[in-house]
Design an enzyme around this catalytic site. Structure first.
Site, PDB file in Angstrom:
ATOM      1  N   HIS A  48       0.843  -1.222   0.000  1.00  0.00           N
ATOM      2  CA  HIS A  48       0.000   0.000   0.000  1.00  0.00           C
ATOM      3  C   HIS A  48       0.858   1.243   0.000  1.00  0.00           C
ATOM      4  O   HIS A  48       0.973   1.885   1.033  1.00  0.00           O
ATOM      5  CB  HIS A  48      -0.901  -0.001   1.219  1.00  0.00           C
ATOM      6  CG  HIS A  48      -2.074   0.910   1.109  1.00  0.00           C
ATOM      7  ND1 HIS A  48      -2.056   2.223   1.508  1.00  0.00           N
ATOM      8  CD2 HIS A  48      -3.312   0.694   0.628  1.00  0.00           C
ATOM      9  CE1 HIS A  48      -3.246   2.765   1.318  1.00  0.00           C
ATOM     10  NE2 HIS A  48      -4.027   1.856   0.789  1.00  0.00           N
ATOM     11  N   ILE A  54       1.719   4.816   1.330  1.00  0.00           N
ATOM     12  CA  ILE A  54       0.749   5.649   2.057  1.00  0.00           C
ATOM     13  C   ILE A  54       0.130   4.781   3.152  1.00  0.00           C
ATOM     14  O   ILE A  54      -0.279   3.649   2.889  1.00  0.00           O
ATOM     15  CB  ILE A  54      -0.371   6.147   1.118  1.00  0.00           C
ATOM     16  CG1 ILE A  54       0.208   6.996  -0.019  1.00  0.00           C
ATOM     17  CG2 ILE A  54      -1.419   6.940   1.893  1.00  0.00           C
ATOM     18  CD1 ILE A  54      -0.800   7.278  -1.125  1.00  0.00           C
ATOM     19  N   GLY A  57      -5.959   4.379   5.462  1.00  0.00           N
ATOM     20  CA  GLY A  57      -6.857   5.122   6.343  1.00  0.00           C
ATOM     21  C   GLY A  57      -7.429   4.269   7.457  1.00  0.00           C
ATOM     22  O   GLY A  57      -7.577   4.717   8.589  1.00  0.00           O
ATOM     23  N   VAL A  58      -7.753   3.028   7.150  1.00  0.00           N
ATOM     24  CA  VAL A  58      -8.325   2.149   8.161  1.00  0.00           C
ATOM     25  C   VAL A  58      -7.343   1.931   9.319  1.00  0.00           C
ATOM     26  O   VAL A  58      -7.759   1.762  10.472  1.00  0.00           O
ATOM     27  CB  VAL A  58      -8.788   0.814   7.530  1.00  0.00           C
ATOM     28  CG1 VAL A  58      -7.616  -0.022   7.070  1.00  0.00           C
ATOM     29  CG2 VAL A  58      -9.680   0.042   8.471  1.00  0.00           C
ATOM     30  N   GLU A  62      -7.700   2.659  13.296  1.00  0.00           N
ATOM     31  CA  GLU A  62      -7.281   1.706  14.325  1.00  0.00           C
ATOM     32  C   GLU A  62      -6.357   2.373  15.343  1.00  0.00           C
ATOM     33  O   GLU A  62      -6.483   2.151  16.543  1.00  0.00           O
ATOM     34  CB  GLU A  62      -6.581   0.503  13.684  1.00  0.00           C
ATOM     35  CG  GLU A  62      -5.981  -0.480  14.671  1.00  0.00           C
ATOM     36  CD  GLU A  62      -6.993  -1.218  15.544  1.00  0.00           C
ATOM     37  OE1 GLU A  62      -6.596  -1.696  16.629  1.00  0.00           O
ATOM     38  OE2 GLU A  62      -8.169  -1.333  15.152  1.00  0.00           O
TER      39      GLU A  62
END
Length: 145
Positions: A48, A54, A57-58, A62
């Site tokens: 990723h 990057i 976002g998840v 978390e």
């Protein structure tokens, strides 16, 4: 205020899923500030994205949930060692404003906004260099092991 050993006392997560390196401020029952040092060595950067890494976002969500969990455990003097666990129960008003890349220090903030029957709500932010990267209202639920 809490080093990595103390953070690991309050959180059951471990490498590669521990996203709080240190807590710098904590006010019992009110707010917490900590950080995650984001390095190119993170496993998720392998996919990723290899050409332009990057932080997903998840995983920022978390990280915000984890810092909120530390505040909850610290406030109520509980931990996985005492047979308690906080699990991620939801996120509302999630927004992403800035990419997080290797070399960034992700500052994590959580403010307790309410609780009811072992369900806790927090207003959270993740920042890099004072710039908002993500925000969310995080909900965690207490469970006994």
């Amino acid at each position: 205020m809490l080093d990595i050993q103390q953070v690991m006392h309050y959180l059951p997560q471990r490498y590669p899923f521990l996203f709080v390196d240190r807590v710098t401020e904590i006010e019992k029952g009110k707010r917490i500030v900590g950080y995650k040092n984001v390095t190119i060595n993170e496993q998720f950067f392998q996919g990723h994205f290899p050409a332009k890494p990057i932080m997903p976002g998840v995983l920022m969500i978390e990280a915000m949930a984890q810092i909120a969990g530390v505040l909850g455990f610290y406030t109520y003097e509980k931990s996985p060692e005492t047979g308690h666990l906080y699990v991620f129960a939801g996120a509302d008003n999630v927004r992403f404003k800035r990419q997080v890349v290797p070399g960034d220090q992700l500052i994590l903030e959580a403010v307790a906004t309410g609780s009811r029957r072992h369900i806790y709500k927090f207003s959270c932010r993740a920042l890099v260099n004072g710039e908002l990267a993500a925000s969310a209202d995080i909900i965690i639920a207490e469970q006994t092991l």
